[in-house]
Write a protein that holds these residues in place. Structure first.
Motif, PDB file in Angstrom:
ATOM      1  N   TYR A 195     -69.546  26.572  10.871  1.00 42.04           N
ATOM      2  CA  TYR A 195     -68.913  25.518  11.682  1.00 42.04           C
ATOM      3  C   TYR A 195     -67.390  25.688  11.685  1.00 42.04           C
ATOM      4  CZ  TYR A 195     -73.358  23.148  11.998  1.00 42.04           C
ATOM      5  OH  TYR A 195     -74.673  22.854  12.280  1.00 42.04           O
ATOM      6  N   LYS A 196     -66.792  25.473  12.852  1.00 43.26           N
ATOM      7  CA  LYS A 196     -65.334  25.604  13.001  1.00 43.26           C
ATOM      8  C   LYS A 196     -64.671  24.240  13.215  1.00 43.26           C
ATOM      9  CE  LYS A 196     -64.981  30.230  13.310  1.00 43.26           C
ATOM     10  NZ  LYS A 196     -65.914  30.457  12.190  1.00 43.26           N
ATOM     11  N   THR A 197     -65.514  23.223  13.363  1.00 39.93           N
ATOM     12  CA  THR A 197     -65.011  21.857  13.510  1.00 39.93           C
ATOM     13  C   THR A 197     -65.883  20.922  12.712  1.00 39.93           C
ATOM     14  OG1 THR A 197     -64.247  22.139  15.789  1.00 39.93           O
ATOM     15  CG2 THR A 197     -64.703  19.917  15.125  1.00 39.93           C
ATOM     16  N   LYS A 251     -67.222  30.546  19.386  1.00 38.25           N
ATOM     17  CA  LYS A 251     -66.750  31.221  18.171  1.00 38.25           C
ATOM     18  C   LYS A 251     -65.436  30.630  17.670  1.00 38.25           C
ATOM     19  CE  LYS A 251     -68.936  35.603  19.335  1.00 38.25           C
ATOM     20  NZ  LYS A 251     -69.408  35.123  20.648  1.00 38.25           N
ATOM     21  N   ASN A 252     -64.770  29.852  18.516  1.00 39.15           N
ATOM     22  CA  ASN A 252     -63.487  29.313  18.079  1.00 39.15           C
ATOM     23  C   ASN A 252     -63.602  27.817  17.799  1.00 39.15           C
ATOM     24  OD1 ASN A 252     -63.563  28.128  20.562  1.00 39.15           O
ATOM     25  ND2 ASN A 252     -62.298  29.691  21.533  1.00 39.15           N
ATOM     26  N   LYS A 253     -62.471  27.142  17.693  1.00 40.85           N
ATOM     27  CA  LYS A 253     -62.507  25.738  17.293  1.00 40.85           C
ATOM     28  C   LYS A 253     -62.858  24.798  18.456  1.00 40.85           C
ATOM     29  CE  LYS A 253     -59.252  26.393  13.486  1.00 40.85           C
ATOM     30  NZ  LYS A 253     -58.298  27.470  13.736  1.00 40.85           N
ATOM     31  N   HIS A 285     -70.028  24.528  21.866  1.00 41.11           N
ATOM     32  CA  HIS A 285     -69.311  24.346  20.602  1.00 41.11           C
ATOM     33  C   HIS A 285     -70.128  23.457  19.679  1.00 41.11           C
ATOM     34  CE1 HIS A 285     -65.920  26.420  22.219  1.00 41.11           C
ATOM     35  NE2 HIS A 285     -66.001  25.670  23.308  1.00 41.11           N
ATOM     36  N   ASP A 309     -59.344  26.348   7.504  1.00 39.20           N
ATOM     37  CA  ASP A 309     -59.080  26.874   8.845  1.00 39.20           C
ATOM     38  C   ASP A 309     -60.122  26.401   9.865  1.00 39.20           C
ATOM     39  OD1 ASP A 309     -57.873  28.234  10.917  1.00 39.20           O
ATOM     40  OD2 ASP A 309     -58.994  30.085  10.530  1.00 39.20           O
ATOM     41  N   VAL A 310     -60.246  25.094   9.951  1.00 42.02           N
ATOM     42  CA  VAL A 310     -61.186  24.472  10.880  1.00 42.02           C
ATOM     43  C   VAL A 310     -60.456  23.331  11.603  1.00 42.02           C
ATOM     44  CG1 VAL A 310     -63.258  24.976   9.516  1.00 42.02           C
ATOM     45  CG2 VAL A 310     -61.947  22.887   9.050  1.00 42.02           C
ATOM     46  N   ALA A 364     -68.644  25.088   6.542  1.00 41.41           N
ATOM     47  CA  ALA A 364     -67.822  26.238   6.950  1.00 41.41           C
ATOM     48  C   ALA A 364     -68.587  27.522   6.652  1.00 41.41           C
ATOM     49  CB  ALA A 364     -66.481  26.208   6.224  1.00 41.41           C
ATOM     50  N   ARG A 406     -70.170  21.165  16.408  1.00 39.35           N
ATOM     51  CA  ARG A 406     -69.302  20.415  15.478  1.00 39.35           C
ATOM     52  C   ARG A 406     -70.188  19.899  14.351  1.00 39.35           C
ATOM     53  NH1 ARG A 406     -65.291  21.797  19.187  1.00 39.35           N
ATOM     54  NH2 ARG A 406     -65.014  20.282  20.844  1.00 39.35           N
TER      55      ARG A 406
END
Ligand code: SAM
Ligand code: SF4
Ligand code: FES
Length: 353
Positions: free
Chosen positions: A101-103, A336-338, A52, A130-131, A97, A54
């Motif tokens: 980046y998701k976070t 791919k997710n948070k 992940h 939406d993060v 974003a 960040r």
């Protein structure tokens, strides 16, 4: 030697070790690779191969505290200070974003310019993307933490730095270990994913206290743990100290993975400062998160906790592709997710076994 291998096996099979057993592993240097490989297997089993990313935004280097090890300490007159305005922070997140980046991790010194109202404005605007939002701005009251949570913050990072109270209070003048722990408890009560961690190699830090740090992370039910070597900074009272060792830091991290099997563990920037492949080695020794810097321009250099910080002359987009390349080269994928703590995966595995 045989005994250490058995202890590593025990940790891998039970995710449990006593303080004495942790100390024995930390004192041994002949079985490091076996320890790292065991942590890597546990990471793979419980967290999978995703790494992940960040996006780290270092939004102010102004700090009212005086931590002995840190270049941002208030008494350091040699650093040029900066603070980003709320809309500039939101703008950096927007660009982040766009890079995927998701976070975002919003980190700073303890800078009172950022009132609760300003933080709520920043958090709620970034949440519209939406993060997930992680905050790392130090010791605050329960009410302040509550307000950030209500504005949408998901996670909070605050390292305990060391569980050795006397050492903590020597390293962090006018700060109390009790209050640091109170912060961690409040954050947990408020439903944050709570991140903590420690510095390895502080002056007079013992192996015993590092073992206690690892057990403390387990005791508080941490969701994330960041471990990094202490790197002496010329502009601090600890400038002549030896600093932390790469392999000892990596061992503390690997043991943390063995004991806290399903938490998020970053391959820290400080690891890479000591070893130019440090983050990849950490990702192969239990870590599953990287926090590339998405701050822009000279601010990257001015957020000078310690010397030799990586990526200070690079751009956020360069770092994104650089780290993506390194991660894929070792056969891992970008999450791919948070990237919340993966309890679901743990439950599925439990049913299967
Ligand atoms: N001010 C907040 C706090 O202290 O929690 C967040 C920012 S602070 C710069 C983030 C982390 O940087 C600290 O928790 C500390 O562990 C780390 N750090 C500070 N000085 C360091 C040094 N000289 N070497 C390695 N890590 C350092
Ligand atoms: Fe400030 Fe955090 Fe550095 Fe301490 S570690 S001086 S609180 S920025
Ligand atoms: Fe910044 Fe490689 S991650 S240059």
């Amino acid at each position: 030697m045989e005994k250490i291998l058995q202890l590593i096996k025990k940790a891998e099979n039970t995710n449990d070790l006593t303080k004495e057993e942790i100390i024995e592993i930390l004192q041994d240097s002949e079985n490091n690779q076996e320890l790292f490989d065991a942590a890597d297997r546990i990471r793979k089993k419980y967290m999978g191969d995703e790494v992940h990313l960040r996006g780290l935004i270092e939004f102010s280097n102004i700090c009212k505290r005086n931590c002995m090890y840190c270049g941002l300490r208030a008494e350091n007159k040699n650093v040029k200070r900066y603070r980003l305005m709320p809309d500039e922070i939101i703008e950096l997140a927007k660009k982040g974003a766009e890079y995927g980046y998701k976070t975002f991790v919003l980190q700073s010194g303890e800078d009172e310019f950022y009132t609760v109202e300003k933080m709520k404005y920043i958090i709620s605007n970034i949440k519209k993307m939406d993060v997930a939002v992680t905050i790392s701005i130090g010791e605050k009251t329960y009410e302040e933490y509550k307000a950030y949570k209500e504005a949408g913050a998901d996670r909070y990072l605050i390292r305990i730095e060391t569980t050795d109270r006397a050492l903590y209070e020597a390293m962090d003048p006018n700060m109390s270990h009790e209050n640091r722990k109170r912060c961690l408890e409040d954050l947990k009560k408020l439903g944050y994913e709570v991140g903590s961690g420690c510095l390895v190699g502080l002056p007079n830090q013992t192996i015993e206290s590092l073992a206690e740090d690892i057990l403390f992370f387990k005791e508080i039910g941490a969701d994330m743990i960041g471990i990094g070597p202490f790197i002496p900074n010329e502009d601090t009272p600890l400038k002549n100290e030896a600093g932390g060792e790469f392999y000892l830091s990596l061992k503390v991290m690997a043991l943390t993975r063995l004991l806290l099997k399903d938490i998020n563990i970053p391959a820290t920037t400080a690891m890479e400062t000591l070893n130019n492949n440090g983050r990849i080695i950490a990702l192969q020794s239990g870590a599953n998160v990287v926090m590339p810097n998405i701050t822009e321009g000279e601010y990257r250099k001015l957020y000078a906790l310690y010397p030799g910080k990586i990526c200070v002359n690079d751009t956020p987009s360069h770092c994104r592709s650089c780290i993506t390349g390194k991660i894929t080269t070792i056969g891992r994928t970008i999450g791919k997710n948070k990237g919340f703590r993966n309890r679901e995966l743990e439950n599925q595995l439990r049913v299967k076994n």
